[in-house]
Design a protein around this motif. Structure first.
Motif, PDB file in Angstrom:
ATOM      1  N   GLN A  83       7.734   8.316 -13.135  1.00  0.00           N
ATOM      2  CA  GLN A  83       7.833   9.766 -13.034  1.00  0.00           C
ATOM      3  C   GLN A  83       9.054  10.209 -12.233  1.00  0.00           C
ATOM      4  O   GLN A  83       9.347  11.386 -12.153  1.00  0.00           O
ATOM      5  CB  GLN A  83       6.566  10.333 -12.372  1.00  0.00           C
ATOM      6  N   GLU A  84       9.750   9.243 -11.619  1.00  0.00           N
ATOM      7  CA  GLU A  84      10.924   9.520 -10.798  1.00  0.00           C
ATOM      8  C   GLU A  84      10.628  10.547  -9.708  1.00  0.00           C
ATOM      9  O   GLU A  84      11.412  11.456  -9.450  1.00  0.00           O
ATOM     10  CB  GLU A  84      12.109   9.961 -11.663  1.00  0.00           C
ATOM     11  N   VAL A  85       9.477  10.403  -9.082  1.00  0.00           N
ATOM     12  CA  VAL A  85       9.096  11.257  -7.955  1.00  0.00           C
ATOM     13  C   VAL A  85       8.628  10.364  -6.813  1.00  0.00           C
ATOM     14  O   VAL A  85       8.200   9.243  -7.032  1.00  0.00           O
ATOM     15  CB  VAL A  85       7.964  12.250  -8.324  1.00  0.00           C
ATOM     16  N   GLU A  86       8.708  10.891  -5.632  1.00  0.00           N
ATOM     17  CA  GLU A  86       8.205  10.165  -4.480  1.00  0.00           C
ATOM     18  C   GLU A  86       6.744  10.518  -4.290  1.00  0.00           C
ATOM     19  O   GLU A  86       6.397  11.689  -4.132  1.00  0.00           O
ATOM     20  CB  GLU A  86       9.011  10.539  -3.240  1.00  0.00           C
ATOM     21  N   MET A  87       5.897   9.508  -4.342  1.00  0.00           N
ATOM     22  CA  MET A  87       4.456   9.711  -4.187  1.00  0.00           C
ATOM     23  C   MET A  87       3.995   8.981  -2.939  1.00  0.00           C
ATOM     24  O   MET A  87       4.587   7.982  -2.550  1.00  0.00           O
ATOM     25  CB  MET A  87       3.715   9.140  -5.407  1.00  0.00           C
ATOM     26  N   PRO A  88       2.939   9.463  -2.310  1.00  0.00           N
ATOM     27  CA  PRO A  88       2.435   8.717  -1.151  1.00  0.00           C
ATOM     28  C   PRO A  88       1.866   7.375  -1.593  1.00  0.00           C
ATOM     29  O   PRO A  88       1.368   7.230  -2.711  1.00  0.00           O
ATOM     30  CB  PRO A  88       1.338   9.617  -0.587  1.00  0.00           C
ATOM     31  N   LEU A  89       1.974   6.425  -0.720  1.00  0.00           N
ATOM     32  CA  LEU A  89       1.377   5.116  -0.941  1.00  0.00           C
ATOM     33  C   LEU A  89      -0.129   5.301  -1.049  1.00  0.00           C
ATOM     34  O   LEU A  89      -0.719   6.057  -0.279  1.00  0.00           O
ATOM     35  CB  LEU A  89       1.719   4.225   0.250  1.00  0.00           C
ATOM     36  N   THR A  90      -0.752   4.639  -2.006  1.00  0.00           N
ATOM     37  CA  THR A  90      -2.195   4.746  -2.187  1.00  0.00           C
ATOM     38  C   THR A  90      -2.782   3.341  -2.283  1.00  0.00           C
ATOM     39  O   THR A  90      -2.275   2.513  -3.048  1.00  0.00           O
ATOM     40  CB  THR A  90      -2.529   5.527  -3.478  1.00  0.00           C
ATOM     41  N   GLY A  91      -3.830   3.086  -1.497  1.00  0.00           N
ATOM     42  CA  GLY A  91      -4.441   1.775  -1.567  1.00  0.00           C
ATOM     43  C   GLY A  91      -5.710   1.672  -0.751  1.00  0.00           C
ATOM     44  O   GLY A  91      -6.123   2.616  -0.077  1.00  0.00           O
ATOM     45  N   ASP A  92      -6.316   0.504  -0.841  1.00  0.00           N
ATOM     46  CA  ASP A  92      -7.550   0.191  -0.126  1.00  0.00           C
ATOM     47  C   ASP A  92      -7.356  -1.056   0.723  1.00  0.00           C
ATOM     48  O   ASP A  92      -6.674  -1.999   0.299  1.00  0.00           O
ATOM     49  CB  ASP A  92      -8.700  -0.120  -1.097  1.00  0.00           C
ATOM     50  N   LEU A  93      -7.981  -1.048   1.888  1.00  0.00           N
ATOM     51  CA  LEU A  93      -8.133  -2.250   2.696  1.00  0.00           C
ATOM     52  C   LEU A  93      -9.621  -2.535   2.778  1.00  0.00           C
ATOM     53  O   LEU A  93     -10.408  -1.623   3.040  1.00  0.00           O
ATOM     54  CB  LEU A  93      -7.616  -2.045   4.119  1.00  0.00           C
ATOM     55  N   VAL A  94      -9.993  -3.768   2.561  1.00  0.00           N
ATOM     56  CA  VAL A  94     -11.396  -4.172   2.676  1.00  0.00           C
ATOM     57  C   VAL A  94     -11.475  -5.215   3.782  1.00  0.00           C
ATOM     58  O   VAL A  94     -10.826  -6.259   3.700  1.00  0.00           O
ATOM     59  CB  VAL A  94     -11.925  -4.752   1.347  1.00  0.00           C
ATOM     60  N   LEU A  95     -12.238  -4.895   4.813  1.00  0.00           N
ATOM     61  CA  LEU A  95     -12.430  -5.818   5.930  1.00  0.00           C
ATOM     62  C   LEU A  95     -13.850  -6.358   5.878  1.00  0.00           C
ATOM     63  O   LEU A  95     -14.814  -5.581   5.856  1.00  0.00           O
ATOM     64  CB  LEU A  95     -12.217  -5.094   7.257  1.00  0.00           C
ATOM     65  N   CYS A  96     -13.978  -7.670   5.852  1.00  0.00           N
ATOM     66  CA  CYS A  96     -15.298  -8.304   5.833  1.00  0.00           C
ATOM     67  C   CYS A  96     -15.715  -8.561   7.285  1.00  0.00           C
ATOM     68  O   CYS A  96     -15.233  -9.503   7.929  1.00  0.00           O
ATOM     69  CB  CYS A  96     -15.254  -9.595   5.023  1.00  0.00           C
ATOM     70  N   VAL A  97     -16.580  -7.717   7.791  1.00  0.00           N
ATOM     71  CA  VAL A  97     -16.941  -7.708   9.206  1.00  0.00           C
ATOM     72  C   VAL A  97     -17.452  -9.068   9.700  1.00  0.00           C
ATOM     73  O   VAL A  97     -16.968  -9.568  10.725  1.00  0.00           O
ATOM     74  CB  VAL A  97     -17.939  -6.569   9.520  1.00  0.00           C
TER      75      VAL A  97
END
Length: 158
Positions: A83-97
């Motif tokens: 899209q040639e646009v700057e988008m925020p980084l999007t993601g998930d972190l999963v921590l196994c307690v």
């Protein structure tokens, strides 16, 4: 456009039972650790899980049939380029307690410091850092150590 101070839209999910909940870090601490490692705007979900979900996710997405301490999932990497646009980084972190708790005990590290390290580690992965080859590993570890020092934690690799 990315602002001068990175903005973090953070969601925290605690998909854990009572025993693991008592060992889990606070939402405030998770936000503080994530912000310390943030280099640009991001939308991140941190999910705290037990051993069963941790194992399932590691098996399904990495082909490794055991629960691991942290998993990182990045979304929409190619969309901004298309899209040639700057988008925020999007993601998930999963921590196994339970894995983080076990590792901290085995390594003789304070639990809070180990959680902080893994949140910083995961946030750096979300931003493209890796440790598969020696040079990249040294760069990532040095950055983790500097970030953790600003938070008042010792070198996790010492």
């Amino acid at each position: 456009m990315t602002s001068a101070t990175p903005q973090l839209d953070l969601t925290i999910q605690k998909a854990i039972g009572k025993a693991n909940r008592d060992s889990a870090p606070s939402s405030h601490d998770i936000r503080r650790w994530a912000l310390a490692a943030l280099q640009g705007d991001a939308e991140v979900t941190v999910r705290l899980v037990g051993a069963v979900e941790g194992r399932e996710l590691n098996r399904d997405f990495r082909g490794k049939d055991y629960a691991t301490n942290v998993l990182t999932f990045v979304y929409g990497e190619g969309e901004a380029l298309l899209q040639e646009v700057e988008m925020p980084l999007t993601g998930d972190l999963v921590l196994c307690v339970p894995v983080v708790v076990r590792e901290a005990a085995e390594q003789g590290k304070p639990l809070e410091a180990h959680f902080a390290h893994l949140v910083v580690h995961g946030m750096l992965h979300l931003q493209g850092y890796d440790h598969e080859v020696a040079g990249e590993a040294e760069e990532m570890e040095a950055l983790e150590t500097r970030i953790l020092a600003t938070l008042g934690y010792p070198d996790p690799y010492a």
